[in-house]
Motif scaffolding. Structure first.
Motif, PDB file in Angstrom:
ATOM      1  N   THR A   1       1.110  -1.302  -0.004  1.00  0.00           N
ATOM      2  CA  THR A   1       0.017  -0.412   0.404  1.00  0.00           C
ATOM      3  C   THR A   1       1.104   1.482  -0.049  1.00  0.00           C
ATOM      4  OG1 THR A   1      -0.321   0.278   2.671  1.00  0.00           O
ATOM      5  CG2 THR A   1      -1.882  -1.093   1.539  1.00  0.00           C
ATOM      6  N   ARG A   2       2.156   1.375  -0.008  1.00  0.00           N
ATOM      7  CA  ARG A   2       2.976   2.310  -0.160  1.00  0.00           C
ATOM      8  C   ARG A   2       4.185   1.743  -0.605  1.00  0.00           C
ATOM      9  NH1 ARG A   2       2.478   6.543   4.877  1.00  0.00           N
ATOM     10  NH2 ARG A   2       0.799   5.388   6.232  1.00  0.00           N
ATOM     11  N   ALA A   3       4.785   2.836  -1.567  1.00  0.00           N
ATOM     12  CA  ALA A   3       6.173   2.252  -2.645  1.00  0.00           C
ATOM     13  C   ALA A   3       6.176   3.552  -3.177  1.00  0.00           C
ATOM     14  CB  ALA A   3       5.743   1.490  -3.569  1.00  0.00           C
ATOM     15  N   ILE A   4       7.633   3.249  -3.538  1.00  0.00           N
ATOM     16  CA  ILE A   4       7.702   4.530  -4.723  1.00  0.00           C
ATOM     17  C   ILE A   4       7.714   4.352  -6.098  1.00  0.00           C
ATOM     18  CG2 ILE A   4      10.204   5.845  -5.339  1.00  0.00           C
ATOM     19  CD1 ILE A   4      10.808   5.384  -2.361  1.00  0.00           C
ATOM     20  N   GLY A   5       7.443   4.737  -7.072  1.00  0.00           N
ATOM     21  CA  GLY A   5       7.122   4.294  -9.146  1.00  0.00           C
ATOM     22  C   GLY A   5       5.778   4.076  -8.865  1.00  0.00           C
ATOM     23  N   ASN A   6       5.269   3.122  -9.753  1.00  0.00           N
ATOM     24  CA  ASN A   6       4.435   2.431 -10.425  1.00  0.00           C
ATOM     25  C   ASN A   6       3.389   4.264 -10.858  1.00  0.00           C
ATOM     26  OD1 ASN A   6       4.090  -0.470  -8.968  1.00  0.00           O
ATOM     27  ND2 ASN A   6       4.718   0.781  -7.200  1.00  0.00           N
ATOM     28  N   TRP A   7       3.600   4.260 -11.234  1.00  0.00           N
ATOM     29  CA  TRP A   7       2.805   5.724 -12.170  1.00  0.00           C
ATOM     30  C   TRP A   7       2.399   4.911 -13.327  1.00  0.00           C
ATOM     31  CZ3 TRP A   7       2.586  10.576  -9.999  1.00  0.00           C
ATOM     32  CH2 TRP A   7       3.832  10.728  -8.776  1.00  0.00           C
ATOM     33  N   HIS A   8       2.954   4.117 -14.036  1.00  0.00           N
ATOM     34  CA  HIS A   8       2.681   3.195 -14.683  1.00  0.00           C
ATOM     35  C   HIS A   8       1.084   3.031 -14.639  1.00  0.00           C
ATOM     36  CE1 HIS A   8       4.752  -0.065 -13.055  1.00  0.00           C
ATOM     37  NE2 HIS A   8       3.836  -0.902 -13.917  1.00  0.00           N
ATOM     38  N   ILE A   9       0.705   2.709 -13.524  1.00  0.00           N
ATOM     39  CA  ILE A   9       0.062   1.613 -12.837  1.00  0.00           C
ATOM     40  C   ILE A   9      -1.662   2.764 -12.468  1.00  0.00           C
ATOM     41  CG2 ILE A   9      -1.562   0.055 -12.009  1.00  0.00           C
ATOM     42  CD1 ILE A   9       0.871  -1.508 -11.199  1.00  0.00           C
ATOM     43  N   GLN A  10      -2.817   2.921 -13.567  1.00  0.00           N
ATOM     44  CA  GLN A  10      -3.518   3.856 -13.263  1.00  0.00           C
ATOM     45  C   GLN A  10      -3.950   3.362 -12.423  1.00  0.00           C
ATOM     46  OE1 GLN A  10      -6.548   4.497 -16.534  1.00  0.00           O
ATOM     47  NE2 GLN A  10      -6.992   6.014 -16.157  1.00  0.00           N
ATOM     48  N   GLY A  11      -4.834   5.187 -11.979  1.00  0.00           N
ATOM     49  CA  GLY A  11      -5.722   4.353 -10.270  1.00  0.00           C
ATOM     50  C   GLY A  11      -4.592   4.607  -9.235  1.00  0.00           C
ATOM     51  N   LEU A  12      -3.593   4.882  -9.108  1.00  0.00           N
ATOM     52  CA  LEU A  12      -2.671   3.901  -7.905  1.00  0.00           C
ATOM     53  C   LEU A  12      -2.427   5.772  -7.627  1.00  0.00           C
ATOM     54  CD1 LEU A  12      -1.306   0.976  -8.239  1.00  0.00           C
ATOM     55  CD2 LEU A  12      -3.294   1.115  -7.678  1.00  0.00           C
ATOM     56  N   LYS A  13      -1.806   6.532  -7.995  1.00  0.00           N
ATOM     57  CA  LYS A  13      -0.943   7.908  -7.533  1.00  0.00           C
ATOM     58  C   LYS A  13      -1.637   9.233  -7.751  1.00  0.00           C
ATOM     59  CE  LYS A  13       2.727   5.833  -6.217  1.00  0.00           C
ATOM     60  NZ  LYS A  13       4.031   6.066  -6.752  1.00  0.00           N
ATOM     61  N   GLU A  14      -0.821  10.188  -7.847  1.00  0.00           N
ATOM     62  CA  GLU A  14      -1.945  10.773  -8.090  1.00  0.00           C
ATOM     63  C   GLU A  14      -2.693  11.315  -9.185  1.00  0.00           C
ATOM     64  OE1 GLU A  14       0.976  11.051  -6.789  1.00  0.00           O
ATOM     65  OE2 GLU A  14       1.274  11.952  -5.089  1.00  0.00           O
ATOM     66  N   MET A  15      -3.902  11.936  -9.264  1.00  0.00           N
ATOM     67  CA  MET A  15      -4.392  12.238 -10.226  1.00  0.00           C
ATOM     68  C   MET A  15      -5.439  13.768 -10.162  1.00  0.00           C
ATOM     69  SD  MET A  15      -4.274   9.348 -12.431  1.00  0.00           S
ATOM     70  CE  MET A  15      -5.640   8.990 -13.641  1.00  0.00           C
ATOM     71  N   ASP A  16      -5.534  14.134 -11.190  1.00  0.00           N
ATOM     72  CA  ASP A  16      -5.788  15.622 -11.503  1.00  0.00           C
ATOM     73  C   ASP A  16      -5.782  16.756 -10.219  1.00  0.00           C
ATOM     74  OD1 ASP A  16      -6.703  15.016 -13.837  1.00  0.00           O
ATOM     75  OD2 ASP A  16      -9.137  13.705 -12.573  1.00  0.00           O
ATOM     76  N   ASP A  17      -4.608  16.306  -9.805  1.00  0.00           N
ATOM     77  CA  ASP A  17      -3.631  17.120  -8.669  1.00  0.00           C
ATOM     78  C   ASP A  17      -4.460  16.688  -7.206  1.00  0.00           C
ATOM     79  OD1 ASP A  17      -2.574  18.638  -9.699  1.00  0.00           O
ATOM     80  OD2 ASP A  17      -4.050  20.213 -10.293  1.00  0.00           O
ATOM     81  N   GLN A  18      -4.975  15.122  -7.285  1.00  0.00           N
ATOM     82  CA  GLN A  18      -5.466  14.778  -6.071  1.00  0.00           C
ATOM     83  C   GLN A  18      -4.950  13.265  -5.675  1.00  0.00           C
ATOM     84  OE1 GLN A  18      -9.497  14.034  -5.452  1.00  0.00           O
ATOM     85  NE2 GLN A  18     -10.247  16.128  -5.668  1.00  0.00           N
TER      86      GLN A  18
END
Length: 351
Positions: A222-239
């Motif tokens: 549930t916490r990690a660095i990276g994984n920006w390629h997986i949609q919906g896990l990291k920041e989306m629309d500044d949230q």
């Protein structure tokens, strides 16, 4: 007896903050641990000076590729030619368990220590510097992935920093750090997995969900660095998304009873319980007192026990001598609590 103003209460797991004064300081003091509204009376907090020794070992295990990385830096400032060179040494140790490739774990290993040293709060306020640096490293990796999509991957990150008598552990993911205090195992980190209630509540508050034991049905941590390629896990629309790169911190003051710290990737903890790991390391150090050899033996033992993952362990000893035998005096009155239980109770009562 030493009375401190503005100090953390030892019995409530303390939140010690380091401060530095350089050669030009009027009092010439080096880094100390400051506390809030408490009295420190036990000499074990005042006279102990850690003698650091470290070792490391890793193995691909039964996987077809290696995604773990690790790092051991005896002196951060000297390594990066920082302006605080010559003041109190800050030692840095880390284990990074990659997933979906090795790009993220290698990037964090190569960049996180430098980003910490370059932070404006280093070394005066290490907790702020470390927390911000984890997040900044995550953002820097996102920029690298935008330029080179082949890097796209993720990694957990667990670091330990030792400065003076203070030990700061920062964790994002399911690597684990365990401290041996007079032969007893004490967790210095929590595994960030979907089954962890605190993490589940955080995830759901951010619009995420747990499905079949996976974050958003996709990731086992549930916490990690990276994984920006997986949609919906990291920041989306500044949230903020449900997958956080922000570490949880634990900070303690080392005493003469503290023997060593074990930092391992999750492959180690799949087959070792915390106390079992401490017992294993203590026995090996008592036999030969060779930290690197002990790390190698621990990895080999994990493979004998059927570990299937990549395996990495870093051990940091705080004493030059091997751990002494644990001797518990027998009382005259029969008791139902075990010797280990008594030591555990003693630890919490004394702080």
């Amino acid at each position: 007896m030493i009375v401190c103003n503005n100090i953390w209460h030892v019995a409530t797991m303390l939140r010690f903050r380091p401060y530095f004064t350089g050669p030009s300081s009027p009092n010439g003091l080096k880094m100390e641990s400051i506390c809030e509204n408490t009295v420190v009376s036990d000499e074990k907090y005042n006279n102990f000076i850690p003698t650091l020794r470290s070792g490391e070992w890793s193995d691909i295990g039964h996987r077809s590729y290696m995604e773990d990385t690790h790092i051991c830096i005896p002196d951060l400032a000297r390594t990066f030619n920082n302006k605080f060179l010559g003041q109190e040494t800050v030692s840095f140790y880390g284990v990074f368990d990659g997933h979906g490739g090795k790009g993220a774990s290698k990037f964090v290993r190569d960049n996180l220590p430098r980003i910490i040293v370059d932070d404006v709060n280093f070394p005066m306020e290490l907790e702020k510097a470390v927390t911000r640096s984890f997040v900044e490293t995550d953002a820097a990796f996102a920029r690298s992935c935008a330029l080179e999509s082949a890097l796209s991957s993720g990694t957990t990150a667990l670091t330990a920093m030792i400065f003076g008598r203070s030990l700061l552990v920062a964790n994002a993911g399911d690597c684990r750090a365990v401290l041996s205090r007079h032969g007893l195992a004490f967790e210095m980190s929590k595994d960030h997995r979907p089954c962890y209630d605190k993490e589940r509540l955080r995830i759901e508050s951010l619009g995420g969900f747990i499905e079949d034991g996976y974050l958003n049905g996709q990731l086992a941590v549930t916490r990690a660095i990276g994984n920006w390629h997986i949609q919906g896990l990291k920041e989306m629309d500044d949230q903020a998304g449900p997958l956080s790169a922000e570490p949880e911190l634990k900070l303690v003051t080392l005493t003469k009873e503290d023997e060593f710290l074990i930092i391992g990737s999750d492959g180690i903890w799949d087959v070792f319980r915390n106390q079992n790991a401490v017992d294993f390391v203590r026995r090996r150090l008592q036999e030969h007192n060779d930290v690197k050899r002990c790390c190698k033996e621990m990895v080999e033992e994990a493979m004998k026990r059927g570990a299937l993952d990549n395996l990495t362990v870093v051990i940091v000893c705080f004493q030059a001598e091997p751990p002494p035998p644990v001797v518990v005096q027998r009382g005259r009155v029969r008791r139902s609590i075990s010797a280990e239980g008594l030591l555990n109770l003693k630890f919490h009562l004394e702080g």
